[in-house]
Design a protein around this motif. Structure first.
Motif, mmCIF file in Angstrom:
data_model
loop_
_atom_site.group_PDB
_atom_site.id
_atom_site.type_symbol
_atom_site.label_atom_id
_atom_site.label_comp_id
_atom_site.label_asym_id
_atom_site.label_seq_id
_atom_site.Cartn_x
_atom_site.Cartn_y
_atom_site.Cartn_z
ATOM 1 N N UNK A 33 -28.774 -6.473 2.326
ATOM 2 C CA UNK A 33 -27.787 -7.044 1.418
ATOM 3 C C UNK A 33 -26.487 -6.242 1.379
ATOM 4 N N UNK A 34 -26.380 -5.227 2.225
ATOM 5 C CA UNK A 34 -25.168 -4.410 2.233
ATOM 6 C C UNK A 34 -23.968 -5.216 2.730
ATOM 7 N N UNK A 35 -22.811 -5.024 2.119
ATOM 8 C CA UNK A 35 -21.618 -5.743 2.583
ATOM 9 C C UNK A 35 -21.124 -5.180 3.909
ATOM 10 N N UNK A 36 -20.418 -5.979 4.710
ATOM 11 C CA UNK A 36 -19.835 -5.458 5.953
ATOM 12 C C UNK A 36 -18.710 -4.479 5.622
ATOM 13 N N UNK A 37 -18.356 -3.660 6.595
ATOM 14 C CA UNK A 37 -17.331 -2.647 6.379
ATOM 15 C C UNK A 37 -15.930 -3.121 6.753
ATOM 16 N N UNK A 38 -15.766 -4.437 6.875
ATOM 17 C CA UNK A 38 -14.464 -4.990 7.264
ATOM 18 C C UNK A 38 -13.347 -4.587 6.301
ATOM 19 N N UNK A 39 -13.675 -4.521 5.009
ATOM 20 C CA UNK A 39 -12.656 -4.187 4.009
ATOM 21 C C UNK A 39 -12.100 -2.788 4.239
ATOM 22 N N UNK A 40 -12.956 -1.876 4.682
ATOM 23 C CA UNK A 40 -12.506 -0.510 4.956
ATOM 24 C C UNK A 40 -11.591 -0.496 6.171
ATOM 25 N N UNK A 41 -11.993 -1.180 7.220
ATOM 26 C CA UNK A 41 -11.176 -1.231 8.438
ATOM 27 C C UNK A 41 -9.810 -1.835 8.145
ATOM 28 N N UNK A 42 -9.774 -2.894 7.334
ATOM 29 C CA UNK A 42 -8.506 -3.538 6.998
ATOM 30 C C UNK A 42 -7.630 -2.630 6.144
ATOM 31 N N UNK A 43 -8.257 -1.894 5.243
ATOM 32 C CA UNK A 43 -7.507 -1.000 4.351
ATOM 33 C C UNK A 43 -6.758 0.073 5.133
ATOM 34 N N UNK A 44 -7.318 0.489 6.245
ATOM 35 C CA UNK A 44 -6.683 1.533 7.057
ATOM 36 C C UNK A 44 -5.376 1.070 7.675
ATOM 37 N N UNK A 45 -5.132 -0.235 7.653
ATOM 38 C CA UNK A 45 -3.886 -0.780 8.217
ATOM 39 C C UNK A 45 -2.958 -1.327 7.127
ATOM 40 N N UNK A 46 -3.267 -0.998 5.866
ATOM 41 C CA UNK A 46 -2.459 -1.508 4.759
ATOM 42 C C UNK A 46 -1.163 -0.712 4.609
ATOM 43 N N UNK A 47 -0.185 -1.323 3.943
ATOM 44 C CA UNK A 47 1.107 -0.659 3.720
ATOM 45 C C UNK A 47 0.930 0.566 2.837
ATOM 46 N N UNK A 48 1.616 1.630 3.198
ATOM 47 C CA UNK A 48 1.552 2.847 2.406
ATOM 48 C C UNK A 48 0.381 3.759 2.731
#
Length: 231
Positions: A33-48
């Motif tokens: 039931x663990x969520x995928x780590x996509x949110x972490x990967x996307x965060x690394x490319x966020x502004x700032x």
């Protein structure tokens, strides 16, 4: 009497085996039931987003010294740290907590702060998964950019501007140590709300850095004497 002890021993073995089986089942179910780590990967490319090599070494060293001094040695869960923190916390409320930086990354991205066994299980499993997907430096970088530091500031770059009105690269050792003291209790430890408590936390972090060989005595003394200049 011998028969009674034999029955008690058998019952104890049965209880231990049942607990182990239920624990294993809980881990298997939770893992699915663990969520995928996509949110972490996307965060690394966020502004700032600030790469680790753009952060002052004094800041990253201060954070590791107080939050997870064995960060580069464990695999997401620091069993040595759990035992040591449990003993230390009996007498010193300034000591380290048992959560590793990796576990805090898992919590900051995916979980609430509620204190339940279920949440701790998910936190531990996510920490292992994060350790397998990212390098130690990447995990520390994620933490430094995501953690809440009070006064509406998320990440140390925003906190440097919020509290001191300057970019990360211009932080002094004293300022870095003060910011490093915020994650544990951002509302209570921040210098705007409680400068005295913030100073105490800062002094403790500087002492840990000295004890760990991250700074020398001259740097330690100078940082303690530096006046607090907030934005």
């Amino acid at each position: 009497m011998k028969r009674l002890w034999s029955h008690l021993l058998g019952l104890l073995v049965l209880v231990v085996a049942t607990c182990a089986l239920l624990g294993t089942l809980a881990v298997v179910v939770a893992s699915r039931q663990l969520p995928p780590l996509d949110a972490i990967a996307a965060f690394r490319h966020s502004a700032g987003y600030v790469p680790l090599d753009k952060m002052p070494p004094a800041l990253t060293q201060a954070v590791v010294a107080i939050e997870d001094e064995r960060f580069y040695l464990h695999d997401g869960i620091d069993y040595v740290g759990v035992i040591r923190a449990g003993v230390a916390n009996l007498s010193d409320d300034l000591s380290q907590g048992a959560s590793t930086i990796t576990m805090q990354v898992a919590r900051n991205f995916f979980l609430s702060r509620e204190k339940t066994y279920t949440r701790k299980l998910y936190e531990a499993l996510l920490a292992y998964r994060i350790e397998g997907a990212f390098s130690k430096d990447e995990i520390l970088e994620l933490y430094m950019n995501k953690v809440y530091l009070g006064e509406g500031a998320y990440g140390f770059a925003q906190a440097a501007r919020t509290y001191f009105g300057k970019p990360l690269a211009e932080l002094t050792l004293a300022e870095a140590a003060m910011l490093a003291g915020l994650p544990k209790a951002p509302s209570a430890n921040n210098p705007v709300v409680n400068p005295r408590r913030a100073r105490q936390r800062q002094a403790y972090i500087l002492l840990r850095m000295l004890e760990l060989g991250r700074i020398d005595r001259h740097q330690y003394d100078a940082a303690l004497l530096e006046p607090l200049r907030l934005r």
